[in-house]
Design a protein around this motif. Structure first.
Motif, PDB file in Angstrom:
ATOM      1  N   GLY A   1       2.094  -0.486 -11.647  1.00 59.20           N
ATOM      2  CA  GLY A   1       0.639  -0.426 -11.526  1.00 59.20           C
ATOM      3  C   GLY A   1       0.209   0.396 -10.334  1.00 59.20           C
ATOM      4  O   GLY A   1      -0.795   1.131 -10.395  1.00 59.20           O
ATOM      5  N   ASP A   2       0.961   0.294  -9.246  1.00 50.42           N
ATOM      6  CA  ASP A   2       0.658   1.093  -8.053  1.00 50.42           C
ATOM      7  C   ASP A   2       0.845   2.577  -8.328  1.00 50.42           C
ATOM      8  O   ASP A   2       0.057   3.417  -7.869  1.00 50.42           O
ATOM      9  N   ALA A   3       1.907   2.927  -9.058  1.00 53.44           N
ATOM     10  CA  ALA A   3       2.133   4.329  -9.411  1.00 53.44           C
ATOM     11  C   ALA A   3       0.972   4.847 -10.252  1.00 53.44           C
ATOM     12  O   ALA A   3       0.500   5.981 -10.054  1.00 53.44           O
ATOM     13  N   HIS A   4       0.505   4.027 -11.186  1.00 53.66           N
ATOM     14  CA  HIS A   4      -0.629   4.411 -12.029  1.00 53.66           C
ATOM     15  C   HIS A   4      -1.853   4.688 -11.163  1.00 53.66           C
ATOM     16  O   HIS A   4      -2.503   5.740 -11.293  1.00 53.66           O
ATOM     17  N   THR A   5      -2.157   3.779 -10.253  1.00 57.56           N
ATOM     18  CA  THR A   5      -3.336   3.944  -9.397  1.00 57.56           C
ATOM     19  C   THR A   5      -3.209   5.165  -8.501  1.00 57.56           C
ATOM     20  O   THR A   5      -4.154   5.946  -8.348  1.00 57.56           O
ATOM     21  N   GLY A   6      -2.033   5.362  -7.893  1.00 53.33           N
ATOM     22  CA  GLY A   6      -1.855   6.491  -6.987  1.00 53.33           C
ATOM     23  C   GLY A   6      -2.029   7.828  -7.678  1.00 53.33           C
ATOM     24  O   GLY A   6      -2.712   8.727  -7.166  1.00 53.33           O
ATOM     25  N   VAL A   7      -1.428   7.981  -8.862  1.00 58.68           N
ATOM     26  CA  VAL A   7      -1.542   9.248  -9.587  1.00 58.68           C
ATOM     27  C   VAL A   7      -2.958   9.435 -10.122  1.00 58.68           C
ATOM     28  O   VAL A   7      -3.515  10.542 -10.086  1.00 58.68           O
TER      29      VAL A   7
ATOM     30  N   ALA B   1       0.819  -1.221   0.000  1.00 59.43           N
ATOM     31  CA  ALA B   1       0.000   0.000   0.000  1.00 59.43           C
ATOM     32  C   ALA B   1       0.850   1.266   0.000  1.00 59.43           C
ATOM     33  O   ALA B   1       0.401   2.318  -0.484  1.00 59.43           O
ATOM     34  N   VAL B   2       2.076   1.188   0.514  1.00 56.42           N
ATOM     35  CA  VAL B   2       2.952   2.371   0.546  1.00 56.42           C
ATOM     36  C   VAL B   2       3.214   2.882  -0.864  1.00 56.42           C
ATOM     37  O   VAL B   2       3.313   4.100  -1.094  1.00 56.42           O
ATOM     38  N   ASN B   3       3.317   1.967  -1.847  1.00 51.00           N
ATOM     39  CA  ASN B   3       3.580   2.385  -3.224  1.00 51.00           C
ATOM     40  C   ASN B   3       2.497   3.324  -3.739  1.00 51.00           C
ATOM     41  O   ASN B   3       2.778   4.362  -4.349  1.00 51.00           O
ATOM     42  N   ILE B   4       1.235   2.953  -3.533  1.00 47.33           N
ATOM     43  CA  ILE B   4       0.120   3.767  -4.021  1.00 47.33           C
ATOM     44  C   ILE B   4       0.049   5.088  -3.269  1.00 47.33           C
ATOM     45  O   ILE B   4      -0.135   6.162  -3.863  1.00 47.33           O
ATOM     46  N   LEU B   5       0.197   5.030  -1.956  1.00 47.28           N
ATOM     47  CA  LEU B   5       0.119   6.246  -1.154  1.00 47.28           C
ATOM     48  C   LEU B   5       1.252   7.207  -1.491  1.00 47.28           C
ATOM     49  O   LEU B   5       1.048   8.424  -1.578  1.00 47.28           O
ATOM     50  N   ALA B   6       2.457   6.696  -1.697  1.00 49.88           N
ATOM     51  CA  ALA B   6       3.589   7.556  -2.058  1.00 49.88           C
ATOM     52  C   ALA B   6       3.354   8.207  -3.414  1.00 49.88           C
ATOM     53  O   ALA B   6       3.618   9.404  -3.598  1.00 49.88           O
ATOM     54  N   ALA B   7       2.856   7.434  -4.376  1.00 55.10           N
ATOM     55  CA  ALA B   7       2.584   7.989  -5.704  1.00 55.10           C
ATOM     56  C   ALA B   7       1.540   9.093  -5.628  1.00 55.10           C
ATOM     57  O   ALA B   7       1.679  10.147  -6.260  1.00 55.10           O
ATOM     58  N   ALA B   8       0.485   8.870  -4.848  1.00 55.98           N
ATOM     59  CA  ALA B   8      -0.569   9.878  -4.711  1.00 55.98           C
ATOM     60  C   ALA B   8      -0.052  11.122  -4.003  1.00 55.98           C
ATOM     61  O   ALA B   8      -0.345  12.258  -4.399  1.00 55.98           O
ATOM     62  N   ALA B   9       0.733  10.927  -2.943  1.00 60.89           N
ATOM     63  CA  ALA B   9       1.264  12.065  -2.190  1.00 60.89           C
ATOM     64  C   ALA B   9       2.200  12.903  -3.045  1.00 60.89           C
ATOM     65  O   ALA B   9       2.214  14.139  -2.949  1.00 60.89           O
ATOM     66  N   ARG B  10       2.993  12.266  -3.910  1.00 58.48           N
ATOM     67  CA  ARG B  10       3.918  13.003  -4.769  1.00 58.48           C
ATOM     68  C   ARG B  10       3.184  13.815  -5.836  1.00 58.48           C
ATOM     69  O   ARG B  10       3.775  14.703  -6.445  1.00 58.48           O
ATOM     70  N   SER B  11       1.902  13.492  -6.043  1.00 57.28           N
ATOM     71  CA  SER B  11       1.072  14.299  -6.936  1.00 57.28           C
ATOM     72  C   SER B  11       0.172  15.244  -6.152  1.00 57.28           C
ATOM     73  O   SER B  11      -0.806  15.767  -6.695  1.00 57.28           O
ATOM     74  N   GLY B  12       0.481  15.449  -4.876  1.00 53.20           N
ATOM     75  CA  GLY B  12      -0.183  16.478  -4.090  1.00 53.20           C
ATOM     76  C   GLY B  12      -1.403  16.055  -3.310  1.00 53.20           C
ATOM     77  O   GLY B  12      -2.098  16.907  -2.744  1.00 53.20           O
ATOM     78  N   ALA B  13      -1.676  14.758  -3.219  1.00 55.05           N
ATOM     79  CA  ALA B  13      -2.867  14.309  -2.512  1.00 55.05           C
ATOM     80  C   ALA B  13      -2.619  14.226  -1.005  1.00 55.05           C
ATOM     81  O   ALA B  13      -1.494  14.004  -0.549  1.00 55.05           O
ATOM     82  N   ASP B  14      -3.695  14.388  -0.245  1.00 59.06           N
ATOM     83  CA  ASP B  14      -3.694  14.199   1.207  1.00 59.06           C
ATOM     84  C   ASP B  14      -4.017  12.736   1.451  1.00 59.06           C
ATOM     85  O   ASP B  14      -5.113  12.273   1.128  1.00 59.06           O
ATOM     86  N   CYS B  15      -3.062  11.978   2.008  1.00 61.26           N
ATOM     87  CA  CYS B  15      -3.178  10.513   2.064  1.00 61.26           C
ATOM     88  C   CYS B  15      -3.128   9.983   3.493  1.00 61.26           C
ATOM     89  O   CYS B  15      -2.413  10.518   4.351  1.00 61.26           O
TER      90      CYS B  15
END
Length: 316
Positions: free
Chosen positions: A262-268, A40-54
């Protein structure tokens, strides 16, 4: 801005780069290895690097692996809501990566499986938040039962995003139906989409467009009302929303490690949706994230928003 809340397992990836998989009972010498926070860290890190509150709502253990997970989340500015599991550590996922960038996994079980309705509820989702569920949480009864019970408590307007993984299509039909009843968004690779279609006896007819668009359309017919995203590596992804399916081309790169792409795709994808980007534009940025990730070794190697911007400018 809506939050992204992940309910899945944060594991430690112990990754070995190998020349080939050994024959049964034999040995292979790794050319390199590393150990990082994954799952789960992969998705959360990808989302956070695109500015999301995770927020990570899953369980984290007490011990060296749990400490590594917390440090990784801290480094990305991601909160965790549930208290640490006091008498168990987070488990390992052993990842074997071949020169083709193909991966083979061996997953162990630990503190990350000790979730409950109460521990998940510490994330306190509200309308507009995006709650991520992985099919691997549904594959084990210890996590499936409390997760499905907790989903029943969510208030109207919370969006549930299902990342089915390889496990989802093999679940009992009743469990699949319960999860899909809660789901707002399906995002998977093409093989996972085809597996669910096959489980429902659906055969995809020949389609003049791409195979992923065909799979997305078939899934949209099977799961009416859901947003469907089906990705296919270097080919990109297809998005089906409101009866319209759009092919979103990928950005082929020479891969060195596909772990976490795939996790990076989902997070972003979810970070963009949280800020209100339309699904097609969000998917295009997610395709860029996957393309950049496969050129980097390691699990949580998703690009930042500025790196995605620069890539799109260079490939205009």
């Amino acid at each position: 801005m809506p939050r992204i809340i992940h309910t899945g397992q944060a594991l430690v990836d112990a990754t070995a780069m190998i020349p080939d998989l050994p024959r049964r009972g034999q040995n292979v010498m790794a050319v390199d290895w590393n150990q990082h926070a994954g799952g789960a860290v992969n998705i959360l890190a990808a989302a956070a690097r695109s500015g999301a509150d995770c927020v990570h709502a899953g369980a984290i253990g007490t011990g060296p692996n749990g400490d590594l997970i917390r440090r990784a989340l801290d480094a990305e500015g991601v909160a965790w809501s549930a208290p640490a599991v006091p008498d168990a550590d987070t488990a390992l996922c052993v990842v074997l990566v071949e020169p083709s960038a193909e991966r083979t996994f061996v997953t162990t079980l630990g503190a990350e499986r000790r979730i409950s309705v109460d521990s998940l509820a510490t994330s306190a989702p509200v309308a507009g938040d995006l709650v991520c569920v992985t099919g691997y949480s549904l594959a084990v009864e210890d996590t499936r039962t409390p997760l499905l019970a907790w989903l029943d408590t969510l208030e109207t307007g919370v969006e549930v995003v299902l990342d089915p993984g390889a496990a989802f299509a093999t679940l009992p039909e009743a469990d699949r139906a319960t999860m899909l009843r809660h789901t707002s968004v399906w995002t998977s690779n093409q093989e996972e989409a085809d597996d669910l279609l096959a489980a429902h006896g659906v055969r995809r007819a020949d389609h003049p467009g791409s195979a992923m668009a065909d799979a997305a359309e078939a899934l949209a017919a099977l799961l009416p009302g859901l947003v469907i995203v089906v990705r296919d590596g270097r080919h990109g992804a297809a998005v089906s929303v409101g009866g319209v399916t759009t092919d979103v081309p990928g950005f082929p790169q020479e891969p060195v490690d596909t772990n976490g792409a795939g996790d990076a795709h989902t997070g972003v994808l979810l970070a963009e949706r949280a800020r209100g980007t339309d699904w097609v534009a969000a998917c295009r940025r997610a395709n860029v994230a996957g393309a950049i990730t496969v050129t980097r070794r390691g699990p949580a190697t998703a690009p930042t928003a500025s790196e995605i911007d620069a890539f799109l400018s260079a490939h205009a």
